[in-house]
Design a protein around this motif. Structure first.
Motif, mmCIF file in Angstrom:
data_model
loop_
_atom_site.group_PDB
_atom_site.id
_atom_site.type_symbol
_atom_site.label_atom_id
_atom_site.label_comp_id
_atom_site.label_asym_id
_atom_site.label_seq_id
_atom_site.Cartn_x
_atom_site.Cartn_y
_atom_site.Cartn_z
ATOM 1 N N ALA A 99 0.829 -1.205 0.000
ATOM 2 C CA ALA A 99 0.000 0.000 0.000
ATOM 3 C C ALA A 99 0.863 1.256 0.000
ATOM 4 C CB ALA A 99 -0.905 -0.005 1.233
ATOM 5 N N SER A 100 0.213 2.376 -0.180
ATOM 6 C CA SER A 100 0.873 3.672 -0.077
ATOM 7 C C SER A 100 0.264 4.414 1.103
ATOM 8 C CB SER A 100 0.698 4.464 -1.373
ATOM 9 O OG SER A 100 -0.669 4.594 -1.689
ATOM 10 N N ILE A 101 0.917 5.488 1.508
ATOM 11 C CA ILE A 101 0.471 6.303 2.638
ATOM 12 C C ILE A 101 0.018 7.652 2.097
ATOM 13 C CG2 ILE A 101 1.177 7.427 4.789
ATOM 14 C CD1 ILE A 101 3.333 5.178 5.043
ATOM 15 N N HIS A 102 -1.176 8.076 2.496
ATOM 16 C CA HIS A 102 -1.721 9.372 2.097
ATOM 17 C C HIS A 102 -2.037 10.134 3.369
ATOM 18 C CE1 HIS A 102 -2.436 8.090 -2.128
ATOM 19 N NE2 HIS A 102 -2.366 6.908 -1.535
ATOM 20 N N MET A 103 -1.572 11.369 3.456
ATOM 21 C CA MET A 103 -1.753 12.128 4.693
ATOM 22 C C MET A 103 -1.809 13.625 4.424
ATOM 23 S SD MET A 103 2.093 11.791 6.266
ATOM 24 C CE MET A 103 1.896 13.073 7.479
ATOM 25 N N PRO A 104 -2.362 14.367 5.375
ATOM 26 C CA PRO A 104 -2.346 15.829 5.226
ATOM 27 C C PRO A 104 -0.983 16.370 5.635
ATOM 28 C CG PRO A 104 -3.349 15.268 7.296
ATOM 29 C CD PRO A 104 -3.067 13.962 6.596
ATOM 30 N N ARG A 105 -0.693 17.565 5.210
ATOM 31 C CA ARG A 105 0.516 18.243 5.684
ATOM 32 C C ARG A 105 0.278 18.592 7.144
ATOM 33 N NH1 ARG A 105 3.279 23.788 3.402
ATOM 34 N NH2 ARG A 105 5.097 23.676 4.752
ATOM 35 N N ILE A 106 1.184 18.176 8.004
ATOM 36 C CA ILE A 106 1.051 18.432 9.437
ATOM 37 C C ILE A 106 2.261 19.198 9.927
ATOM 38 C CG2 ILE A 106 -0.411 16.425 9.876
ATOM 39 C CD1 ILE A 106 2.069 14.963 10.915
ATOM 40 N N GLY A 107 2.105 19.837 11.072
ATOM 41 C CA GLY A 107 3.235 20.538 11.662
ATOM 42 C C GLY A 107 3.352 21.978 11.246
ATOM 43 N N CYS A 108 2.303 22.533 10.690
ATOM 44 C CA CYS A 108 2.315 23.945 10.291
ATOM 45 C C CYS A 108 1.176 24.671 10.970
ATOM 46 C CB CYS A 108 2.149 24.087 8.791
ATOM 47 S SG CYS A 108 3.636 23.724 7.895
ATOM 48 N N ARG A 109 1.523 25.664 11.740
ATOM 49 C CA ARG A 109 0.511 26.557 12.316
ATOM 50 C C ARG A 109 0.819 27.952 11.821
ATOM 51 N NH1 ARG A 109 0.462 25.242 18.672
ATOM 52 N NH2 ARG A 109 0.433 23.001 18.508
ATOM 53 N N SER A 110 -0.224 28.700 11.546
ATOM 54 C CA SER A 110 0.019 30.055 11.075
ATOM 55 C C SER A 110 0.730 30.845 12.161
ATOM 56 C CB SER A 110 -1.297 30.733 10.687
ATOM 57 O OG SER A 110 -2.174 30.724 11.782
ATOM 58 N N GLY A 111 1.735 31.600 11.762
ATOM 59 C CA GLY A 111 2.494 32.403 12.705
ATOM 60 C C GLY A 111 3.608 31.633 13.400
ATOM 61 N N GLN A 112 3.711 30.334 13.171
ATOM 62 C CA GLN A 112 4.722 29.510 13.834
ATOM 63 C C GLN A 112 5.935 29.252 12.954
ATOM 64 O OE1 GLN A 112 4.601 27.667 16.943
ATOM 65 N NE2 GLN A 112 2.903 28.965 17.548
ATOM 66 N N GLY A 113 5.889 29.673 11.702
ATOM 67 C CA GLY A 113 6.968 29.350 10.790
ATOM 68 C C GLY A 113 6.800 27.921 10.296
ATOM 69 N N HIS A 114 7.811 27.431 9.603
ATOM 70 C CA HIS A 114 7.701 26.105 9.010
ATOM 71 C C HIS A 114 8.727 25.131 9.566
ATOM 72 C CE1 HIS A 114 4.686 27.445 6.210
ATOM 73 N NE2 HIS A 114 5.433 28.492 5.925
ATOM 74 N N LYS A 115 9.359 25.480 10.668
ATOM 75 C CA LYS A 115 10.405 24.632 11.238
ATOM 76 C C LYS A 115 9.899 23.224 11.549
ATOM 77 C CE LYS A 115 11.871 24.985 15.509
ATOM 78 N NZ LYS A 115 12.398 25.525 16.747
ATOM 79 N N GLU A 116 8.713 23.128 12.148
ATOM 80 C CA GLU A 116 8.182 21.819 12.514
ATOM 81 C C GLU A 116 7.852 20.994 11.267
ATOM 82 O OE1 GLU A 116 4.445 21.658 14.758
ATOM 83 O OE2 GLU A 116 5.438 20.275 16.122
ATOM 84 N N TRP A 117 7.293 21.638 10.236
ATOM 85 C CA TRP A 117 6.980 20.916 9.010
ATOM 86 C C TRP A 117 8.233 20.339 8.382
ATOM 87 C CZ3 TRP A 117 4.573 17.804 6.187
ATOM 88 C CH2 TRP A 117 4.875 17.651 4.838
ATOM 89 N N TYR A 118 9.337 21.075 8.378
ATOM 90 C CA TYR A 118 10.558 20.561 7.773
ATOM 91 C C TYR A 118 11.063 19.329 8.522
ATOM 92 C CZ TYR A 118 10.560 24.757 4.953
ATOM 93 O OH TYR A 118 10.199 25.745 4.074
ATOM 94 N N ALA A 119 10.903 19.297 9.822
ATOM 95 C CA ALA A 119 11.284 18.119 10.601
ATOM 96 C C ALA A 119 10.393 16.928 10.230
ATOM 97 C CB ALA A 119 11.197 18.412 12.092
#
Length: 153
Positions: A99-119
């Protein structure tokens, strides 16, 4: 995200609610929820999920945030160690089921930057490469308060 899953199958929010009631939502837990099409028996009471065929679909609910309704920001940041453990479990399962994995982009909150998403993105690349599983990330635009208040019932 939960609205999209509820539109896909009412089984998902019901399973989440049941896990909450049973106090079975601990950091690092991964709950697999089958959402395959129901197979009808003679009576409507005999409907059951058919998860035996190759086309069965599953939702993996990864518990990687804590929740406190009394805080101004109710959800914590994503726990990367717990997310990594959940990603490994779901990647292994995906490989076993081809199977494959399908997911939403997680780790992004407005005003928080994108540091968590990159991790998070680095972890996704790691498990895609390690297990040879395809991972698809979907970007959802969150509805503004005025848009959600004007939605038809």
């Amino acid at each position: 995200m939960f609205d999209a899953l509820a539109n896909l199958s009412q089984i998902v929010p019901d399973a989440y609610r049941k896990a909450h009631e049973c106090e079975d939502l601990h950091l690092g837990d991964l709950h697999f929820i089958p959402i395959s099409v129901c197979v009808s028996g003679k009576n409507s009471d005999e409907n059951k999920l058919d998860t035996s065929n190759e086309d069965s679909q599953w939702v993996a609910l990864a518990v990687v945030q804590t929740y406190n309704p009394r805080r101004k920001v109710a959800r914590s940041d994503i726990s990367l160690p717990h997310l990594e453990g959940c990603l490994e479990k779901v990647a292994i399962s995906a490989v076993q089921k081809s199977a494959s994995i399908h997911m939403p982009r997680i780790g992004c909150r407005s005003g928080q930057g994108h540091k968590e998403w990159y991790a998070v993105e680095r972890l996704l690349h790691k498990y895609a490469a390690t297990y040879g599983v395809k991972i698809y990330v979907y970007y959802f635009k969150r509805a503004t308060r005025s848009e959600s208040n004007n939605r038809p019932e």
